[in-house]
Scaffold this active site. Structure first.
Site, short mmCIF file in Angstrom:
data_model
loop_
_atom_site.label_atom_id
_atom_site.label_comp_id
_atom_site.label_asym_id
_atom_site.label_seq_id
_atom_site.Cartn_x
_atom_site.Cartn_y
_atom_site.Cartn_z
N ASP A 203 0.87 -1.16 0.00
CA ASP A 203 0.00 0.00 0.00
C ASP A 203 0.92 1.23 0.00
O ASP A 203 2.15 1.12 0.10
CB ASP A 203 -0.96 -0.02 1.20
CG ASP A 203 -2.18 0.86 0.96
OD1 ASP A 203 -3.22 0.65 1.57
OD2 ASP A 203 -2.07 1.80 0.12
C1 GLC Z 1 -4.22 4.45 -0.15
C2 GLC Z 1 -5.13 3.32 0.25
C3 GLC Z 1 -5.29 2.27 -0.80
C4 GLC Z 1 -5.20 2.90 -2.17
C5 GLC Z 1 -3.78 3.41 -2.34
C6 GLC Z 1 -3.58 4.12 -3.69
O1 GLC Z 1 -3.43 4.87 0.92
O2 GLC Z 1 -4.85 2.67 1.48
O3 GLC Z 1 -6.56 1.63 -0.58
O4 GLC Z 1 -5.48 1.92 -3.18
O5 GLC Z 1 -3.40 4.29 -1.29
O6 GLC Z 1 -4.36 5.27 -3.75
#
Ligand code: GLC
Length: 722
Positions: A267
């Site tokens: 993430d």
């Molecule tokens: C965010 C979220 C995730 C998302 C990613 C890209 O922090 O936790 O769900 O897909 O970053 O935006």
């Protein structure tokens, strides 16, 4: 490795080029190198050399066919091996046509429409140049304080697994290489992110391996079994180790036990954040832990590009691990046909026709109708066309009805409640609108205007709720009531002594004190998406009979949390009948039960259940049971009923929930019509994780429940004999 991609690309790439393939950066780095925004921060701070960008593997958050094609073209001119970029983004509940939030979709119990919403989202995203969506999010959530509850489909493992499968099939279709209207899906957040302590985002998660496997992992596995192409690791720790560096979770369970051979992406910054967790001394150690755990893509930090080459040179990381990661990324690109067609489905001309087209908006409207839940109705709804309606509240005519993760959706083009009610009523002049209050502020002028408006009305409809940024990522609340200003507005309108209906716009189950007790009718709209107002107006005027059923309990108060239907009995269960006994599992100040239970929802008609019968009272491993029940529409309107089947394993090798959802049927009945609903129970439905992690059933007594919600059930008993 004999793989053709290895021979054509990996074998000829430098170590720096290979580690750059593991890098994912946000759009601004690519379409305007050197510029930065609050979403990326200065490139220098990230320690990225322009040279590195030439070999980067993927980009996050580019929207629009022309923009994507320009970035891809520029990249291919720079990349020494001509390896195309992967374009990824969060298309969680729609691209431009925004669907109800997933928690609302969960309350539709309509898997077909859920799949359609993903298919439409994929069609709009693919023609706009995207290849991968960071969805579905299938985290099990039992705590509505957590802002990201809006992204989940609710509190039930079994139901979440069915939705996970429906979403993956909708996004990916069954021929991703040739069907350019689909995108690869990425199930997230692996794993158990929804168990954040205190409902506080990014907080500690701690649970037993058995709880993890029995309740928190199955929905991710459903996505993997459905062929999901990518898995995103979660920010939280699992048994003390951050998921992003957790070899047991990623290599043992995900890859070895489940056979997942696709791409694992971190993430946002979750590799680097292992240092903040206190799980890695520094960024270099974080990179070591993540690559050893099997994370392929480093989202938005430079842990991999800044440290993997030296870790290899120091002999701490086997270059083979990097080759494997690169190969999985190239295989994903190949599965999307990007090597032959790096622009894939991007098509500026078609984009203008397809994105936000009428056909798509119709699907969004249908799903908004099916996701709305009638929570209370004491003779107020549906409205009569001739009634004079005073529509009051911050959501009376608001576009803030898309909810979090509605990225390219437009609040301006969302169908607002007031506009739609004027159209649906047939008498626009009979609908008078007043704001009444802000989201969390109210003035005497607003109140006076609301009172004046309401004075002439036959019925008051209050459109109240949370603003979309009061849930979503980073949107955790300790107090899950409506803001006090809106509670004051409701009290003031109640004093007028007129029929009072409330329409709720919110991203979580709320503590409905001051709402449910004040209103004669309550309609849960959630964040209903681009066509929300139109769907709600049709429900309020009775053109649509609401059929949503809660996929998550509404607590009596925040003090009950976590409160969920499939809880354990305890050694001192509170008896049904009232008791003065102090020494049982109860509160001295509130009930144990939630205000509104899992599976609950009303209709404009009524249904009766009768003749629950079992084909036998004995179940064996090779003779399944047939369960039959007759459901009758005893009201005056056609309606849809979601007939729910629950099972209770009275005594197991470990304690078992008081009941668990094991099946459901949605049936449409005309007034007076009856239907016999049949379920089949076989022994596999009764299996669960024993304390030794084996998955099997126990012989013994079971109670079977069938009904309209987890609370409104009829029961029968059967025995499983080995
Ligand atoms: C965010 C979220 C995730 C998302 C990613 C890209 O922090 O936790 O769900 O897909 O970053 O935006």
């Amino acid at each position: 490795m004999t793989n053709h991609l290895y021979n054509k690309y990996v074998k000829n790439m430098t170590l720096e080029e290979k580690t750059a393939q593991l890098l994912q950066l946000a759009a601004p780095f690519f379409d305007k190198p050197g510029e930065h925004s609050e979403i990326t921060g200065p490139m220098e701070e990230l320690g990225i050399q322009y040279e590195t960008l030439r070999s980067a593997g993927s980009v996050l958050g580019v929207a629009g066919a022309e923009k994507m094609m320009a970035v891809q073209k520029a990249h291919l001119e720079n990349d020494r091996h001509g390896i195309p970029l992967l374009f990824m983004a969060d298309i969680v509940h729609g691209f431009k046509t925004i669907f109800p939030i997933p928690l609302a979709i969960g309350s539709s119990w309509n898997l077909e429409l859920a799949g359609q919403s993903a298919e439409v989202a994929a069609r709009e995203a693919a023609v706009s140049g995207l290849h991968v969506t960071f969805a579905p999010m299938v985290d099990l959530v039992r705590d509505p304080r957590w802002g990201r509850v809006m992204e989940s489909t609710g509190e039930d493992t079994y139901l979440n697994g069915l939705f996970a499968e429906a979403f993956v099939h909708g996004f990916q279709g069954d021929d991703l290489r040739n069907d350019l209207t689909r995108v690869a899906a990425c199930v997230k957040h692996f794993a158990a992110y929804g168990l954040a302590e205190g409902g506080r985002d990014y907080n500690t998660v701690d649970l037993s391996e058995r709880q993890l496997r029995e309740y928190y992992l199955p929905a991710y596995k459903a996505a993997v079994d459905a062929g999901v192409k990518m898995v995103m690791t979660s920010f939280n720790i699992v048994d003390g180790i951050p998921a992003t560096g957790n070899r047991k979770l990623l290599r043992e369970i995900l890859r070895k036990e489940w056979g997942f051979d696709g791409v694992i992406i971190s993430d946002w910054a979750s590799i680097k954040e292992m240092v903040a967790h206190g799980a890695a001394e520094d960024d270099k150690e974080a990179a070591l832990q993540a690559i050893q755990a099997g994370v392929d893509i480093d989202m938005m930090t430079t842990s991999y590009i800044n440290h993997l080459p030296e870790l290899v040179q120091e002999g701490l990381v086997d270059e083979k691990l990097i080759d494997e990661a690169v190969l999985r990324i190239l295989e994903l690109k190949e599965s999307l046909g990007l090597f032959e067609n790096p622009m894939r489905g991007a098509d500026p001309a078609a984009e203008k026709e397809i994105v936000f087209c009428g056909e798509h908006r119709q699907v969004a409207r249908k799903l908004a109708e099916k996701s709305s839940v009638l929570l209370k109705n004491e003779g107020v709804l549906p409205l009569e066309p001739g009634q004079r309606v005073s529509l009051i509240g911050p959501f009376a005519n608001s576009g803030d009805i898309l909810g979090w993760w509605s990225w390219t959706g437009s609040k301006e083009t969302a169908v607002k409640l007031g506009d739609a009610m004027k159209a649906a009523s047939g008498n626009p002049s009979h609908i008078v609108i007043a704001e009444g209050s802000g989201i969390d502020s109210i003035s005497e002028d607003q109140l006076n205007e609301a009172r004046k408006t309401a004075a002439k009305a036959d019925v008051i409809v209050l459109a109240v709720g949370e603003s979309s940024d009061m849930s979503g990522e980073g949107g955790s609340r300790s107090n899950i009531k409506l803001p006090e200003a809106q509670l004051e507005l409701i009290r003031s309108m109640k004093e007028l002594g007129k029929p009072l209906a409330v329409v709720l716009f919110n991203g979580r189950p709320l503590d409905l004190h001051g709402v449910y007790d004040q209103a004669d009718a309550v309609l849960e709209a959630w964040f209903p998406g681009s066509e929300g107002g139109a769907a709600l107006a049709d429900i309020l005027y009775g053109k649509v009979n609401p059929s949503g059923r809660l996929s998550m309990s509404f607590p009596y108060s925040v003090g009950q949390i976590p409160v969920y239907y499939n809880s354990f009995r305890t050694g001192r269960p509170k008896p049904e009948q009232e008791t003065e006994n102090r020494y049982i599992s109860k509160y001295i100040d509130i009930p144990n039960e939630p205000l509104l239970p899992f599976g609950f929802g009303l209709s404009y008609t009524t249904f009766e259940y009768e003749d629950l019968t079992l084909s036998s009272e004995v179940l064996t491993a090779d003779t399944p049971l047939e369960v039959k029940i007759t459901v009758k529409n005893t009201g005056l309107r056609a309606g849809t009923e979601t007939v729910q089947l629950y099972v209770c394993d009275i005594a197991g090798q470990v304690v078992r929930p008081v009941k668990e959802l094991k099946g459901f049927r949605q049936i449409e009945l005309d007034p007076g019509e009856s239907s016999e609903v049949v379920f089949r129970i076989d022994e596999t439905l009764l299996r669960y994780h024993h304390s030794d992690m084996t998955i099997r059933s126990d012989r013994g007594e079971f109670i079977l429940y069938v009904g309209a919600s987890s609370r409104d059930v009829r029961e029968a008993r059967f025995t499983l004999v080995k």
